[in-house]
Motif scaffolding. Sequence first.
Motif, PDB file in Angstrom:
ATOM      1  N   UNK A 168      32.186  -0.531 -19.311  1.00  0.00           N
ATOM      2  CA  UNK A 168      32.751  -0.800 -20.510  1.00  0.00           C
ATOM      3  C   UNK A 168      32.703  -2.328 -20.929  1.00  0.00           C
ATOM      4  N   UNK A 169      32.801  -3.056 -19.850  1.00  0.00           N
ATOM      5  CA  UNK A 169      32.789  -4.511 -19.729  1.00  0.00           C
ATOM      6  C   UNK A 169      31.066  -5.065 -19.931  1.00  0.00           C
ATOM      7  N   UNK A 170      30.373  -4.465 -19.572  1.00  0.00           N
ATOM      8  CA  UNK A 170      29.182  -4.702 -19.560  1.00  0.00           C
ATOM      9  C   UNK A 170      28.523  -4.347 -21.173  1.00  0.00           C
ATOM     10  N   UNK A 171      29.111  -3.341 -21.658  1.00  0.00           N
ATOM     11  CA  UNK A 171      28.621  -2.798 -22.835  1.00  0.00           C
ATOM     12  C   UNK A 171      28.989  -3.673 -23.863  1.00  0.00           C
ATOM     13  N   UNK A 172      30.440  -4.316 -23.900  1.00  0.00           N
ATOM     14  CA  UNK A 172      30.920  -5.418 -24.632  1.00  0.00           C
ATOM     15  C   UNK A 172      30.161  -6.429 -24.419  1.00  0.00           C
ATOM     16  N   UNK A 173      29.990  -6.847 -23.565  1.00  0.00           N
ATOM     17  CA  UNK A 173      29.291  -8.236 -23.279  1.00  0.00           C
ATOM     18  C   UNK A 173      27.832  -8.084 -23.887  1.00  0.00           C
ATOM     19  N   UNK A 174      27.110  -6.970 -23.929  1.00  0.00           N
ATOM     20  CA  UNK A 174      25.748  -6.831 -24.574  1.00  0.00           C
ATOM     21  C   UNK A 174      25.994  -6.861 -25.928  1.00  0.00           C
ATOM     22  N   UNK A 175      27.133  -6.373 -26.532  1.00  0.00           N
ATOM     23  CA  UNK A 175      27.187  -6.368 -27.961  1.00  0.00           C
ATOM     24  C   UNK A 175      27.591  -7.851 -28.484  1.00  0.00           C
ATOM     25  N   UNK A 176      28.447  -8.672 -27.676  1.00  0.00           N
ATOM     26  CA  UNK A 176      28.693  -9.775 -27.930  1.00  0.00           C
ATOM     27  C   UNK A 176      27.392 -10.868 -27.946  1.00  0.00           C
ATOM     28  N   UNK A 177      26.547 -10.665 -27.003  1.00  0.00           N
ATOM     29  CA  UNK A 177      25.579 -11.687 -26.662  1.00  0.00           C
ATOM     30  C   UNK A 177      24.192 -11.286 -27.494  1.00  0.00           C
ATOM     31  N   UNK A 178      24.269  -9.893 -28.131  1.00  0.00           N
ATOM     32  CA  UNK A 178      22.844  -9.571 -29.018  1.00  0.00           C
ATOM     33  C   UNK A 178      22.634 -10.388 -30.101  1.00  0.00           C
ATOM     34  N   UNK A 179      23.696 -10.834 -30.935  1.00  0.00           N
ATOM     35  CA  UNK A 179      23.203 -11.700 -32.124  1.00  0.00           C
ATOM     36  C   UNK A 179      22.747 -13.402 -31.780  1.00  0.00           C
ATOM     37  N   UNK A 180      23.658 -13.535 -30.439  1.00  0.00           N
ATOM     38  CA  UNK A 180      23.173 -14.886 -30.075  1.00  0.00           C
ATOM     39  C   UNK A 180      21.706 -14.870 -29.463  1.00  0.00           C
ATOM     40  N   UNK A 181      21.325 -13.738 -28.792  1.00  0.00           N
ATOM     41  CA  UNK A 181      19.909 -13.936 -28.497  1.00  0.00           C
ATOM     42  C   UNK A 181      19.003 -13.634 -29.354  1.00  0.00           C
ATOM     43  N   UNK A 182      19.309 -13.099 -30.385  1.00  0.00           N
ATOM     44  CA  UNK A 182      18.373 -12.809 -31.515  1.00  0.00           C
ATOM     45  C   UNK A 182      18.273 -14.193 -32.214  1.00  0.00           C
ATOM     46  N   UNK A 183      19.248 -15.175 -32.392  1.00  0.00           N
ATOM     47  CA  UNK A 183      19.327 -16.445 -32.846  1.00  0.00           C
ATOM     48  C   UNK A 183      18.371 -17.322 -32.099  1.00  0.00           C
ATOM     49  N   UNK A 184      18.609 -17.283 -30.624  1.00  0.00           N
ATOM     50  CA  UNK A 184      17.782 -17.947 -29.839  1.00  0.00           C
ATOM     51  C   UNK A 184      16.407 -17.987 -29.925  1.00  0.00           C
ATOM     52  N   UNK A 185      15.960 -16.721 -30.294  1.00  0.00           N
ATOM     53  CA  UNK A 185      14.541 -16.149 -30.393  1.00  0.00           C
ATOM     54  C   UNK A 185      14.073 -16.877 -31.533  1.00  0.00           C
ATOM     55  N   UNK A 186      14.932 -16.879 -32.815  1.00  0.00           N
ATOM     56  CA  UNK A 186      14.574 -17.352 -33.963  1.00  0.00           C
ATOM     57  C   UNK A 186      14.211 -18.947 -33.822  1.00  0.00           C
ATOM     58  N   UNK A 187      15.268 -19.315 -33.342  1.00  0.00           N
ATOM     59  CA  UNK A 187      15.317 -20.909 -32.949  1.00  0.00           C
ATOM     60  C   UNK A 187      14.243 -21.493 -32.294  1.00  0.00           C
ATOM     61  N   UNK A 188      13.489 -20.504 -31.237  1.00  0.00           N
ATOM     62  CA  UNK A 188      12.667 -20.890 -30.484  1.00  0.00           C
ATOM     63  C   UNK A 188      11.465 -21.094 -31.428  1.00  0.00           C
ATOM     64  N   UNK A 189      11.178 -20.377 -32.299  1.00  0.00           N
ATOM     65  CA  UNK A 189      10.013 -20.249 -33.207  1.00  0.00           C
ATOM     66  C   UNK A 189      10.026 -21.426 -34.279  1.00  0.00           C
ATOM     67  N   UNK A 190      11.451 -21.894 -34.555  1.00  0.00           N
ATOM     68  CA  UNK A 190      11.496 -22.858 -35.497  1.00  0.00           C
ATOM     69  C   UNK A 190      11.217 -24.211 -34.667  1.00  0.00           C
ATOM     70  N   UNK A 191      11.991 -24.408 -33.403  1.00  0.00           N
ATOM     71  CA  UNK A 191      11.680 -25.283 -32.502  1.00  0.00           C
ATOM     72  C   UNK A 191      10.020 -25.818 -32.428  1.00  0.00           C
ATOM     73  N   UNK A 192       9.332 -24.679 -31.935  1.00  0.00           N
ATOM     74  CA  UNK A 192       8.107 -24.812 -31.884  1.00  0.00           C
ATOM     75  C   UNK A 192       7.145 -25.124 -32.942  1.00  0.00           C
TER      76      UNK A 192
END
Length: 196
Positions: free
Chosen positions: A44-68
């Motif tokens: 249950x804790x792992x599922x909640x962690x994944x839900x919380x981290x999903x939007x941040x990981x998406x933003x990191x991917x988008x930011x990486x494109x902009x950074x480059x």
Amino acid sequence: MNFILKATLPVALSLGLLGGTSAAMAQSKKELVAKVVQLQQSAIENMARELAERPAMAMLQQADGVLNTRVPQEKRAAVAKEIQADVKRYADDAVPMLRDRAVKLGPTTIGALLEEKLTEAELKEVIAMLESPTVRKYQALAGEMEKVLAEKLVAETRTAMEAKISTLEQNVVKRLNAAAPSGGASAPAPAKPAKK
């Protein structure tokens, strides 16, 4: 993601070492359900962690494109480090909130589903993790249990999480804009994560 199945092997091993004595104890159906939910707490804790981290990981991917593409090479490492610090602050705040809420919702979502769908005898078999049709029935409920918990968790934390995601998004955009060459177009805002 089948979070119930991920925890099956360690639980089976730990229960196997106990020799089945816990299943033999007289317990009410509610106690048996509580024990199954407690055994699934890490999943249950792992599922909640994944839900919380999903939007941040998406933003990191988008930011990486902009950074480059928009940030001068000499500034990329520093801006990336700042963005990673923003994401860490977000995760340090969001993950415990979602994790704690998911653990509290487990008994009323997963527990209610188990109490409704399984008998006391079946719950005892699940706890003992025997190779039986009952275990297959329990595992078949994994997707439904995850779904009811995730739906309730998202519904109860949506406002707080949207505020946290918005703050993180603003910080990322601010850092990208500050690092972009002067006179150039500002960095686009990262796309909003899809809502469930």
